[in-house]
Design an enzyme around this catalytic site. Structure first.
Site, PDB file in Angstrom:
ATOM      1  N   ASP A  12      11.888 -11.020 -24.957  1.00 11.10           N
ATOM      2  CA  ASP A  12      10.760 -11.092 -24.025  1.00 11.10           C
ATOM      3  C   ASP A  12      10.343  -9.698 -23.561  1.00 11.10           C
ATOM      4  O   ASP A  12      11.178  -8.797 -23.448  1.00 11.10           O
ATOM      5  CB  ASP A  12      11.174 -11.954 -22.817  1.00 11.10           C
ATOM      6  CG  ASP A  12       9.976 -12.381 -21.999  1.00 11.10           C
ATOM      7  OD1 ASP A  12       8.831 -12.249 -22.478  1.00 11.10           O
ATOM      8  OD2 ASP A  12      10.177 -12.842 -20.861  1.00 11.10           O
ATOM      9  N   HIS A  29       4.626  -5.825 -29.907  1.00 14.23           N
ATOM     10  CA  HIS A  29       5.229  -6.674 -30.947  1.00 14.23           C
ATOM     11  C   HIS A  29       5.702  -5.823 -32.128  1.00 14.23           C
ATOM     12  O   HIS A  29       6.747  -6.074 -32.716  1.00 14.23           O
ATOM     13  CB  HIS A  29       4.234  -7.727 -31.440  1.00 14.23           C
ATOM     14  CG  HIS A  29       3.819  -8.695 -30.371  1.00 14.23           C
ATOM     15  ND1 HIS A  29       4.709  -9.250 -29.488  1.00 14.23           N
ATOM     16  CD2 HIS A  29       2.595  -9.207 -30.040  1.00 14.23           C
ATOM     17  CE1 HIS A  29       4.061 -10.073 -28.667  1.00 14.23           C
ATOM     18  NE2 HIS A  29       2.788 -10.054 -28.974  1.00 14.23           N
ATOM     19  N   LEU A 123      25.900 -11.444 -42.030  1.00 18.78           N
ATOM     20  CA  LEU A 123      25.245 -12.000 -40.835  1.00 18.78           C
ATOM     21  C   LEU A 123      24.262 -13.118 -41.215  1.00 18.78           C
ATOM     22  O   LEU A 123      23.465 -12.971 -42.139  1.00 18.78           O
ATOM     23  CB  LEU A 123      24.477 -10.882 -40.111  1.00 18.78           C
ATOM     24  CG  LEU A 123      23.642 -11.326 -38.904  1.00 18.78           C
ATOM     25  CD1 LEU A 123      24.535 -11.739 -37.733  1.00 18.78           C
ATOM     26  CD2 LEU A 123      22.682 -10.220 -38.462  1.00 18.78           C
TER      27      LEU A 123
HETATM   28  C1  FPP Z   1       7.703 -11.919 -26.317  1.00 17.58           C
HETATM   29  O1  FPP Z   1       7.044 -10.903 -25.623  1.00 17.58           O
HETATM   30  C2  FPP Z   1       7.613 -11.741 -27.750  1.00 17.58           C
HETATM   31  C3  FPP Z   1       7.066 -12.615 -28.653  1.00 17.58           C
HETATM   32  C4  FPP Z   1       6.472 -13.904 -28.283  1.00 17.58           C
HETATM   33  C5  FPP Z   1       7.032 -12.281 -30.075  1.00 17.58           C
HETATM   34  C6  FPP Z   1       8.343 -11.820 -30.603  1.00 17.58           C
HETATM   35  C7  FPP Z   1       8.191 -11.363 -31.972  1.00 17.58           C
HETATM   36  C8  FPP Z   1       8.727 -10.235 -32.464  1.00 17.58           C
HETATM   37  C9  FPP Z   1       9.560  -9.290 -31.716  1.00 17.58           C
HETATM   38  C10 FPP Z   1       8.487  -9.941 -33.887  1.00 17.58           C
HETATM   39  C11 FPP Z   1       9.574 -10.597 -34.680  1.00 17.58           C
HETATM   40  C12 FPP Z   1       9.275 -10.433 -36.092  1.00 17.58           C
HETATM   41  C13 FPP Z   1       9.899 -11.110 -37.071  1.00 17.58           C
HETATM   42  C14 FPP Z   1       9.539 -10.845 -38.466  1.00 17.58           C
HETATM   43  C15 FPP Z   1      10.908 -12.140 -36.801  1.00 17.58           C
HETATM   44  P1  FPP Z   1       5.756 -11.282 -24.794  1.00 17.58           P
HETATM   45  O2  FPP Z   1       4.579 -11.079 -25.666  1.00 17.58           O
HETATM   46  O3  FPP Z   1       5.920 -12.654 -24.237  1.00 17.58           O
HETATM   47  O4  FPP Z   1       5.811 -10.206 -23.671  1.00 17.58           O
HETATM   48  P2  FPP Z   1       5.242 -10.348 -22.186  1.00 17.58           P
HETATM   49  O5  FPP Z   1       6.008 -11.436 -21.527  1.00 17.58           O
HETATM   50  O6  FPP Z   1       5.525  -9.014 -21.599  1.00 17.58           O
HETATM   51  O7  FPP Z   1       3.776 -10.637 -22.294  1.00 17.58           O
END
Ligand code: FPP
Length: 237
Positions: A12, A29, A123
């Site tokens: 998050d 992201h 893993l």
């Molecule tokens: C949460 O932060 C993050 C997500 C919903 C996306 C997570 C995805 C990745 C880290 C990429 C993963 C990639 C692969 C290939 C598995 P948020 O956007 O909710 O942050 P905020 O709460 O600050 O708005």
């Protein structure tokens, strides 16, 4: 206590990480993928057997259309770029969730990548996408009902083991440690069934900043805890 066998992570704070730097949310992201790569590598090195990450929830479709498209492309491109490196590191990959809602090209990319890494023995990386904990339980119960209608399964009362056997995570032990970043104290529909006895650790950094040292802090905290599974401390001695 020993290190956890299975770590689950709610990644998050990508959006807030970007906002703090005056960048668009998608920049968070992108760097989030770098963080994930580092965590996968470290988990492999220290002998964690399972790592399960929440990459896209059933609710995430409600985000602005361009952010959803960006995430879909990011999953595709990351698989394309990283599959050989994951293979070299002996990582076995699973993508779990309602994959049928993704576009066919992404589904195919997922299928091929998962297949390519399916014989690996290091893993186990589980990426939860279009995933919801309640949806997973509903899907499990429907599968049980269906296989009973077709009489491929016995018709006794449904047991915990039956549900376990039909979750997307069938065959995978439950997480020992659940980590959430960005200081949020919520479960957000993640692995509702599987985290029954997980230890919870909340990190105060945003996901793009969750790197080796932060992971080690979470594992150290886990190692200091006493897991009782409903028993008293005396019974555990
Ligand atoms: C949460 O932060 C993050 C997500 C919903 C996306 C997570 C995805 C990745 C880290 C990429 C993963 C990639 C692969 C290939 C598995 P948020 O956007 O909710 O942050 P905020 O709460 O600050 O708005």
């Amino acid at each position: 206590m020993e290190i956890p066998q299975h770590i689950a992570i709610i990644m998050d704070g990508n959006g807030r990480w970007a906002k703090k730097r005056g960048l668009p949310r998608i920049a968070g992201h992108k760097v989030g993928v770098d963080a994930l790569k580092e965590i996968v590598k470290v988990c492999g090195e220290i002998g964690i057997k399972y790592l399960t990450v929440y990459a896209f929830s059933t609710e995430n479709w409600k985000r602005p259309q361009d952010e959803v498209s960006f995430l879909m492309n990011l999953f595709f491109d990351t698989l394309e770029r990283e599959v050989n490196e994951l293979d070299k590191n002996n990582v076995r990959l699973r993508f779990l969730g309602r994959l049928m809602d993704f576009n066919p090209k992404l589904q195919e990319k997922i299928e091929n990548s998962v297949e390519k890494l399916s014989k690996n023995t290091g893993l186990n990386l589980n990426v939860m996408v279009n995933y919801g904990g309640r949806a997973e339980i509903v899907d499990a119960v429907n599968e049980i009902a269906e296989s009973r209608e077709q009489k491929t399964e016995r018709g006794d009362k449904i047991s915990e083991q039956d549900i376990q056997n039909h979750l997307y995570t069938r065959g995978i032990p439950d997480p020992d440690l659940l980590i959430r970043t960005a200081s949020e104290m919520r479960i957000s529909n993640f692995l509702l069934w599987q985290i029954a006895y997980a230890e919870i650790y909340v990190a105060d950094v945003f996901w793009p900043d969750f790197r080796r040292a932060e992971l080690m802090k979470a594992i150290e905290s886990f190692c200091k805890r006493e897991r009782r599974y409903g028993k008293t401390s005396e019974q555990l001695k």
